[in-house]
Write a protein that holds these residues in place. Structure first.
Motif, PDB file in Angstrom:
ATOM      1  N   GLU A  73      32.561 -37.953 -27.322  1.00 52.47           N
ATOM      2  CA  GLU A  73      32.926 -37.360 -26.197  1.00 52.47           C
ATOM      3  C   GLU A  73      32.122 -35.946 -26.087  1.00 52.47           C
ATOM      4  OE1 GLU A  73      37.036 -36.748 -27.069  1.00 52.47           O
ATOM      5  OE2 GLU A  73      37.444 -38.866 -26.387  1.00 52.47           O
ATOM      6  N   ASN A  74      31.613 -35.486 -27.208  1.00 50.12           N
ATOM      7  CA  ASN A  74      30.966 -34.208 -27.323  1.00 50.12           C
ATOM      8  C   ASN A  74      29.559 -34.470 -27.205  1.00 50.12           C
ATOM      9  OD1 ASN A  74      33.445 -32.649 -26.965  1.00 50.12           O
ATOM     10  ND2 ASN A  74      33.853 -33.134 -29.196  1.00 50.12           N
ATOM     11  N   LYS A  75      28.965 -35.390 -27.529  1.00 53.17           N
ATOM     12  CA  LYS A  75      27.561 -35.821 -27.457  1.00 53.17           C
ATOM     13  C   LYS A  75      26.614 -34.809 -28.416  1.00 53.17           C
ATOM     14  CE  LYS A  75      27.917 -37.314 -22.982  1.00 53.17           C
ATOM     15  NZ  LYS A  75      27.386 -37.400 -21.503  1.00 53.17           N
ATOM     16  N   MET A  76      27.344 -34.473 -29.677  1.00 51.07           N
ATOM     17  CA  MET A  76      27.046 -33.664 -30.758  1.00 51.07           C
ATOM     18  C   MET A  76      27.032 -34.366 -32.056  1.00 51.07           C
ATOM     19  SD  MET A  76      29.883 -30.586 -30.517  1.00 51.07           S
ATOM     20  CE  MET A  76      29.263 -29.781 -31.800  1.00 51.07           C
ATOM     21  N   PRO A  77      26.252 -33.932 -32.839  1.00 49.65           N
ATOM     22  CA  PRO A  77      25.885 -34.389 -34.177  1.00 49.65           C
ATOM     23  C   PRO A  77      27.434 -33.563 -35.070  1.00 49.65           C
ATOM     24  CG  PRO A  77      23.988 -32.965 -33.630  1.00 49.65           C
ATOM     25  CD  PRO A  77      24.858 -32.808 -32.493  1.00 49.65           C
ATOM     26  N   ILE A  78      27.580 -34.633 -36.130  1.00 57.67           N
ATOM     27  CA  ILE A  78      28.584 -34.087 -36.992  1.00 57.67           C
ATOM     28  C   ILE A  78      28.202 -34.349 -38.364  1.00 57.67           C
ATOM     29  CG2 ILE A  78      31.081 -34.829 -38.104  1.00 57.67           C
ATOM     30  CD1 ILE A  78      31.390 -34.376 -34.963  1.00 57.67           C
ATOM     31  N   TYR A  79      28.060 -33.009 -39.127  1.00 56.75           N
ATOM     32  CA  TYR A  79      27.599 -32.881 -40.407  1.00 56.75           C
ATOM     33  C   TYR A  79      29.051 -32.910 -41.474  1.00 56.75           C
ATOM     34  CZ  TYR A  79      25.932 -31.116 -44.761  1.00 56.75           C
ATOM     35  OH  TYR A  79      25.577 -30.756 -46.072  1.00 56.75           O
ATOM     36  N   ARG A  80      28.898 -33.391 -42.574  1.00 53.94           N
ATOM     37  CA  ARG A  80      30.062 -33.378 -43.485  1.00 53.94           C
ATOM     38  C   ARG A  80      29.523 -33.318 -44.844  1.00 53.94           C
ATOM     39  NH1 ARG A  80      33.044 -36.330 -46.419  1.00 53.94           N
ATOM     40  NH2 ARG A  80      34.989 -37.027 -46.355  1.00 53.94           N
ATOM     41  N   ASN A 134      20.601 -44.568 -22.147  1.00 54.19           N
ATOM     42  CA  ASN A 134      20.310 -44.010 -20.945  1.00 54.19           C
ATOM     43  C   ASN A 134      20.052 -42.440 -20.891  1.00 54.19           C
ATOM     44  OD1 ASN A 134      22.861 -42.785 -21.155  1.00 54.19           O
ATOM     45  ND2 ASN A 134      23.786 -43.931 -19.276  1.00 54.19           N
ATOM     46  N   GLY A 135      20.073 -41.801 -22.170  1.00 53.88           N
ATOM     47  CA  GLY A 135      19.777 -40.318 -22.144  1.00 53.88           C
ATOM     48  C   GLY A 135      21.057 -39.588 -22.086  1.00 53.88           C
ATOM     49  N   THR A 136      22.357 -40.275 -21.689  1.00 53.76           N
ATOM     50  CA  THR A 136      23.314 -39.505 -21.471  1.00 53.76           C
ATOM     51  C   THR A 136      24.593 -39.967 -22.039  1.00 53.76           C
ATOM     52  OG1 THR A 136      22.560 -38.812 -19.189  1.00 53.76           O
ATOM     53  CG2 THR A 136      24.996 -38.507 -19.459  1.00 53.76           C
ATOM     54  N   ASP A 137      25.008 -41.088 -21.986  1.00 49.60           N
ATOM     55  CA  ASP A 137      26.076 -41.928 -22.296  1.00 49.60           C
ATOM     56  C   ASP A 137      26.001 -42.274 -23.841  1.00 49.60           C
ATOM     57  OD1 ASP A 137      27.607 -41.489 -20.026  1.00 49.60           O
ATOM     58  OD2 ASP A 137      26.296 -43.034 -19.267  1.00 49.60           O
ATOM     59  N   VAL A 138      26.609 -41.847 -24.959  1.00 50.70           N
ATOM     60  CA  VAL A 138      26.469 -42.328 -26.284  1.00 50.70           C
ATOM     61  C   VAL A 138      26.799 -43.858 -26.366  1.00 50.70           C
ATOM     62  CG1 VAL A 138      26.868 -41.709 -28.645  1.00 50.70           C
ATOM     63  CG2 VAL A 138      26.890 -39.771 -26.998  1.00 50.70           C
ATOM     64  N   ASN A 139      25.823 -44.356 -26.895  1.00 47.72           N
ATOM     65  CA  ASN A 139      26.006 -45.853 -27.221  1.00 47.72           C
ATOM     66  C   ASN A 139      25.668 -46.420 -28.443  1.00 47.72           C
ATOM     67  OD1 ASN A 139      23.159 -45.877 -26.559  1.00 47.72           O
ATOM     68  ND2 ASN A 139      23.163 -47.832 -26.168  1.00 47.72           N
TER      69      ASN A 139
END
Length: 153
Positions: free
Chosen positions: A108-115, A139-144
């Motif tokens: 949803e946020n198109k951002m990395p998640i570090y844990r 496509n550069g925009t929608d995370v697949n």
């Protein structure tokens, strides 16, 4: 949009492999406004990271996740190869877990998640993990796809 969410100072506290994958992901962005896709990855660029890498396909309507690639470090941690499996079928508690929220937030946020912290329910042989999950968009925009790396301790 700038694609750097974790500062260089924050990354200094990370393990070498997680930091290297994140920096590789930053380096393959086509431009400042576009997410990289699977087509931008070249395993030849990251040979020392490959045992810890995993890829997840993101399927929408409804949202579901499937392991596309499950490299060797994960076989030992989970005592099986989950390549090709839907994550909610491989791990029956996935949809109710905090881990599921990480996947949803990433797409949803198109951002990395570090844990870095306690290992989840599905990793019985280890107490701690360090993980980075990175968004990919054909496509550069929608995370697949999710490009990730986990180190087990």
């Amino acid at each position: 949009m700038a694609w750097i969410w974790y500062s260089e100072q924050e990354r200094l506290a990370w393990g070498e492999k997680n930091r290297a994958l994140y920096e590789y992901w930053l380096s393959i962005h086509p431009d400042k406004d576009t997410l990289p896709g699977r087509q931008h990855l070249d395993p030849i660029d990251i040979p020392s990271l490959l045992p810890n890498v995993w890829l997840v396909d993101v399927v929408k309507d409804p949202v579901r996740f499937r392991f596309r690639l499950f490299c060797t470090a994960h076989y030992g941690a989970m005592d099986r190869d989950c390549t090709g499996m839907w994550i909610d079928e491989a791990f029956s508690s996935f949809l109710e877990s905090e881990v599921y929220d990480d996947y949803i937030n990433l797409i949803e946020n198109k951002m990395p998640i570090y844990r870095n912290g306690p290992a989840s329910f599905h990793i019985p042989n280890y107490k701690t993990i360090e993980r980075i999950m990175l968004p990919l968009a054909e496509n550069g925009t929608d995370v697949n796809m999710i490009f990730a790396l986990t180190v087990y301790f």
